[in-house]
Write a protein that holds these residues in place. Structure first.
Motif, PDB file in Angstrom:
ATOM      1  N   TRP A 329       0.828  -1.191   0.000  1.00  0.00           N
ATOM      2  CA  TRP A 329       0.000   0.000   0.000  1.00  0.00           C
ATOM      3  C   TRP A 329       0.871   1.253   0.000  1.00  0.00           C
ATOM      4  N   GLU A 334      -1.047   2.769   4.761  1.00  0.00           N
ATOM      5  CA  GLU A 334      -0.406   1.927   5.778  1.00  0.00           C
ATOM      6  C   GLU A 334      -0.562   2.521   7.174  1.00  0.00           C
ATOM      7  N   ILE A 383       0.656  -6.123   3.825  1.00  0.00           N
ATOM      8  CA  ILE A 383       0.179  -5.003   4.639  1.00  0.00           C
ATOM      9  C   ILE A 383       0.981  -4.943   5.938  1.00  0.00           C
TER      10      ILE A 383
END
Length: 634
Positions: A329, A334, A383
């Protein structure tokens, strides 16, 4: 459901007090991530998620020819002679592979058979050999091969020594105008070109490459869990990707040199495939460290030829089968994700206000977060799971739970205290006014009570009832509005200061634990009133403490004293509070703890403090301060 403004303000106060530790920890986690302190656990989390993936089918589009220990023993020498490699390539070519990658250094002749190997290189254009272009230890590809048949084998290790990224393209350090391509990218490009899929510049990201619509996502120095902590260490430029290792016990078909010589394998295994020749012997020490693979033959290590095979397979399967590549991301998303999971346990702690319910909720949230991270890694998204789990654990199991639990206990303590006050009030009423009333009624029934006596009894009953009312009023005061003296008396700071002085004086002078009060015969007290606009509740508290401490010093140290004076007098814009006795006077030049306390109180009030011996005997303790309008009630 509607809330009053008072309830809203109370809720805001609770959040400010109880949520502050959790928000502080969240801020520290974010700062730690910015500083790169969490990079290690984020990379470990990535490895863990990759290991947990289900096994994939063997990718038969990529075949490894591994020269193992048995092959080296059969040849009887190492490095492998050019004649063996030439013979191997010619044998493989009979099965018509699409491209052959040679992950063995051939920058100089290794006799016997060098001329034979040169002829093989000249004969076939589907061979890609390795070179090394980045320091240290650079070496050239076989001189006979053109540039488009050379791919560099340089790879970049992370700080923990593991390999998670792969350099696909970079400029030649010795000639910035020359592009250099990795072995895996060369092999994938030739294979896809044979299927009429050419390499092109990216559309969404002009700094990457694509095949058809499949764009290879770059991993930048400060993206995902990677943080460049030492700005002086600049990584080599170029195009890097995250390696999405193929899971499973057998990611690719692997054949030994000896089996190739004997033809001990299905003929269709090599046809139209990518064949990579490399060393799979432990003695050659061509290893790459990785914790992302479950079924490595050597714990946490794979051979170099296998590493290049994983990347080659990743590229071609992304293009042909839409297998996801790993991507991250943006930084904004994030940190928004981390903040979300940081606030979640704070909210849960406020809602549950129970340590065990909070613990259960946080554990379930942790499982949910881990499962979300797992599902996303299957889709190719890495992630920030590690920082989110960290803040979830600390806030959920630690600070936030403790803060809200503490607040809840305080509230329960207040409720218990009020209940005790009610019970005590009932006892006072039962033992006081009710008994008096019963006595009055009894005497009235027997007609033994005169009107005068009845009036006296009713006045006494009135006093008892009012005394209970005053007790309840004092008990209802908040800590900021009241002060409990050393005698145990609790006084209402909202009352005028001169009345408070009288209460403090009377309560303190009657204390039985201060021996020199017993012999005092003359007690002088007079206090001028002060307009409340000059005093805050805090100032009243400080002045009452000053008077109490000064009087306590008389009771503890004024030996032989028969007289004590306590006088508060206003002159113009100044007020002077004096406590004087006729005892033995000061008998030490050192500053006692009580004197230090009096000085601190005077300093807080912005006044002047003096304590000295009086003539002909005794001690004078005095504070003088200027009356200034006070804007705050507190």
């Amino acid at each position: 459901m509607w809330f009053t403004w008072r309830q809203v303000k109370q809720e805001i106060f609770i959040w400010r007090q109880a949520a502050l530790p959790g928000i502080t920890v969240l801020g520290l986690i974010i700062v730690a991530r910015f500083a790169g302190l969490l990079q290690g656990i984020e990379l470990m989390a990535l490895d863990t998620l990759l290991r947990l993936r289900p096994s994939e089918q063997t990718d038969d589009k990529v075949v490894i020819i591994g020269i193992d220990e048995e092959d080296i023993n059969n040849i009887g020498t190492y490095p492998i002679p050019d004649q063996e490699i030439a013979s191997l390539i010619q044998k493989i070519q009979t099965y018509k592979p699409t491209v052959i990658g040679l992950d063995i250094v051939r920058n100089i002749p290794v006799e016997p058979g060098h001329q034979e190997l040169r002829r093989v290189f000249q004969q076939y254009q589907n061979i890609v050999a390795i070179e090394k272009i980045l320091p240290p230890g650079e070496f050239l590809p076989p001189p006979i091969l053109p540039a488009q048949q050379a791919g560099f084998s340089d790879v970049i290790a992370d700080e923990d020594g593991n390999y998670r990224r792969y350099l696909l393209w970079t400029s030649n350090p010795k000639n910035e105008d020359e592009d250099k391509y990795s072995l895996a990218l060369r092999l994938a490009t030739v294979y896809l070109s044979a299927q009429n899929i050419d390499i092109e510049t990216g559309i969404h990201d002009l700094n990457t490459i694509r095949f058809n619509k499949a764009e290879l996502p770059r991993i930048l120095p400060n993206s995902g869990g990677y943080i460049v902590r030492d700005k002086t260490k600049i990584e080599d430029g170029g195009l890097k990707i995250l390696v999405n290792f193929r899971s499973g016990e057998k990611p690719f078909p692997t054949i030994s040199l000896n089996k190739i010589k004997k033809g001990d394998f299905p003929p269709q295994l090599l046809a139209n495939k990518i064949v990579i020749i490399g060393i799979t012997a432990s003695s050659a020490a061509d290893f790459f460290n990785t914790s992302a693979i479950n079924h490595a033959k050597i714990s946490r290590q794979i051979y170099g030829v296998e590493f290049h095979a994983h990347v080659t397979s990743q590229i071609i399967n992304t293009v042909l089968n839409s297998r996801p590549m790993l991507k991250v991301w943006s930084k904004e998303w994030e940190y928004l994700w981390i903040i979300l999971w940081g606030f979640l346990p704070i909210i849960v702690g406020r809602v549950t206000q129970d340590i065990w319910k909070n613990l259960l909720a946080v554990i379930l949230a942790g499982f949910a977060l881990s499962y979300i991270a797992y599902l996303l890694i299957l889709s190719g998204w890495w992630i920030p799971a590690a920082p989110s789990l960290l803040i979830l654990g600390i806030n959920g199991l630690g600070l936030s739970a403790f803060a809200f639990y503490k607040y809840d206990q305080e509230q329960k303590s207040k409720i218990n205290e009020r209940q005790q006050t009610i019970e005590h009030t009932f006892t006072l009423i039962h033992n006081g006014p009710l008994q008096s009333l019963a006595n009055i009624l009894s005497q009235a029934r027997t007609e033994n009570l005169s009107n005068e006596q009845l009036v006296l009894n009713l006045e006494s009953l009135n006093y008892e009832i009012r005394a209970i009312g005053e007790y309840l009023r004092i008990e209802a005061l908040s800590p900021d509005e009241s002060l409990r003296l050393g005698s145990g008396l609790k006084i209402d700071l909202k009352r005028p200061i001169h009345e408070l002085f009288y209460e403090v004086y009377t309560s303190t002078i009657e204390r039985q634990d201060l021996e020199y009060f017993q012999n005092i015969n003359v007690k002088v007290r007079t206090f001028d009133p002060i307009d409340d606009r000059y005093l805050s509740l805090r100032s009243k508290q400080e002045l009452c403490l000053f008077l109490e401490e000064a009087l306590c010093n008389v009771g503890k140290h004024a030996q032989g004293s028969k007289r004590v004076e306590s006088i508060g007098k206003q002159e113009h814009n100044f007020y002077k509070l004096t406590i004087k006795d006729n005892g033995c006077g000061l008998n030490s030049s050192s500053e006692s703890k009580g004197t230090k306390q009096l000085k601190n109180i005077a300093s807080n009030l912005g006044g002047e403090f003096t304590r000295e011996s009086a003539y002909p005997k005794g001690t004078v303790c005095e504070i003088t301060w200027k009356l200034k309008s006070n804007r705050s009630n507190y």
